[in-house]
Design an enzyme around this catalytic site. Structure first.
Site, short mmCIF file in Angstrom:
data_model
loop_
_atom_site.label_atom_id
_atom_site.label_comp_id
_atom_site.label_asym_id
_atom_site.label_seq_id
_atom_site.Cartn_x
_atom_site.Cartn_y
_atom_site.Cartn_z
N ILE A 85 8.95 44.69 28.19
CA ILE A 85 8.99 43.52 29.09
C ILE A 85 7.67 43.42 29.84
CG2 ILE A 85 10.14 42.48 31.08
CD1 ILE A 85 12.68 43.93 30.21
N THR A 87 4.01 46.02 31.14
CA THR A 87 3.31 47.29 31.23
C THR A 87 2.40 47.25 32.45
OG1 THR A 87 1.49 46.51 29.83
CG2 THR A 87 3.32 47.61 28.72
N GLY A 88 2.29 48.37 33.13
CA GLY A 88 1.47 48.41 34.33
C GLY A 88 0.97 49.81 34.60
N GLU A 90 1.73 51.66 37.06
CA GLU A 90 2.79 52.49 37.64
C GLU A 90 3.88 52.80 36.63
OE1 GLU A 90 6.34 51.18 40.42
OE2 GLU A 90 4.54 51.46 41.63
N ALA A 91 4.27 51.81 35.82
CA ALA A 91 5.40 51.99 34.91
C ALA A 91 5.37 50.96 33.79
CB ALA A 91 6.72 51.88 35.68
N ASN A 92 6.05 51.29 32.72
CA ASN A 92 6.34 50.34 31.65
C ASN A 92 7.82 50.00 31.71
OD1 ASN A 92 3.73 50.67 30.86
ND2 ASN A 92 4.19 51.35 28.78
N LYS A 107 12.94 51.31 33.01
CA LYS A 107 11.64 51.42 33.66
C LYS A 107 11.16 52.87 33.57
CE LYS A 107 9.33 49.85 37.93
NZ LYS A 107 9.57 49.22 39.25
N ASP A 218 6.62 44.90 50.80
CA ASP A 218 5.66 44.17 49.95
C ASP A 218 6.26 42.84 49.53
OD1 ASP A 218 3.24 43.79 48.57
OD2 ASP A 218 4.08 44.61 46.72
N ASP A 235 11.45 44.79 43.01
CA ASP A 235 10.39 45.75 43.37
C ASP A 235 10.66 46.41 44.71
OD1 ASP A 235 9.17 45.07 40.99
OD2 ASP A 235 7.77 43.65 41.92
#
Length: 287
Positions: A85, A87-88, A90-92, A107, A218, A235
């Site tokens: 979904i 990718t980043g 911090e996490a996929n 996640k 945030d 988030d």
């Protein structure tokens, strides 16, 4: 965007406040599985490594991460994996099939590449993680359990967030809000047809979070999504307790961001007004 934003009803008997759950950040069953490898685990690991959707991001997985996925599959939280979904750093996040043919999001947090120092600033001062130290693995695993606990607490407070399903080591399974081919849209991406109603829902959810002892930390139009007429807050990994030393500053920033967005939509509001509605005379978080 419809004018039905799905404000959840609250259960007065389920009210929560200043008490805090114990969160264990020691080794999990996934670590034991990785240490005590057997034939079934090795076959599972080989299947995942060969799966097309995982080939691009092999750096995310270590033996204990495979152990976590293996445990979640064995416990029937995951039936089959789908595609990525997002990718980043911090996490996929991957789409998956969960129990009873439900669509879930998996996640997987990166142990080595996560923004470790940034995570620490949100963990330090949280009564659930006192004495955590500076070990990178411990910080990331605490962050994952923190997001799971924050989602649970928000749901209990009547805030529409993705429902948490299971957590194992650095893997979090939660409700998938919107399918990949029909993904939920961030508030920043849609035309708000009834901004006054949307604002009422957002500020009420912020108040409920505060009543439950949490501050998002945030919150903006980029961390709120719309799907099937519901407004969903996402988030919550960085969400802090009201006892965090930066709680007041983080709540002020949330109020300013949310008020600024809805002011641009024509709503008569301000950061000061929103803060007063949420925190009132709470001396623990001051304007």
């Amino acid at each position: 965007m419809t004018d039905e934003y799905g404000l959840l009803d609250t259960d007065p008997e389920a009210a929560i406040g200043d008490e805090w759950e114990e969160i264990d950040v020691t080794d999990t069953e996934a670590d034991r599985i990785a240490r005590e490898r057997d034939r079934k685990f090795e076959e599972f690991e080989a299947q995942i490594k060969d799966a097309e959707q995982f080939k691009v991001e092999q750096s995310v997985f270590d033996d204990a991460t495979f152990g976590a996925l293996y445990k979640l599959v064995a416990d029937d939280h995951i039936e089959a994996f789908g595609g990525p979904i997002s990718t980043g750093k911090e996490a996929n996040v991957y789409e998956a099939l969960g129990a009873d043919n439900t669509e879930v999001a998996v996640k997987i947090f990166r142990i080595n590449a996560s923004p470790f120092q940034q995570m620490r600033t949100y963990l330090e001062g949280d009564p659930r993680f006192e004495g955590l130290g500076s070990d990178k693995k411990a910080v990331v695993l605490a962050w994952v359990r923190k997001e799971f606990a924050n989602l649970q607490r928000a749901r209990e407070a009547g805030v529409r967030v993705p429902a948490p399903i299971a957590v194992e080591r650095n893997v979090l399974v939660m409700e998938l809000v919107g399918l990949v081919e029909d993904r939920a849209r961030r508030l920043a991406e849609v035309t708000v047809e009834n901004p006054e109603t949307a604002y009422e829902v957002v500020r009420e959810y912020m108040r409920r979070l505060h009543t439950a002892g949490l501050i998002h930390g945030d919150l903006s139009e980029y961390n709120m999504i719309i799907h099937d007429g519901e407004l969903v807050i996402i988030d919550l990994g960085q969400a802090v307790t009201i006892h965090h030393p930066n709680a007041g500053d983080l709540l002020r920033r949330d109020c300013e961001n949310v008020a600024a967005f809805f002011s641009r939509q024509g709503v008569d509001t301000s950061g000061n007004d929103l803060f007063a509605y949420i925190a009132g005379d709470d001396d623990r978080v001051r304007w």
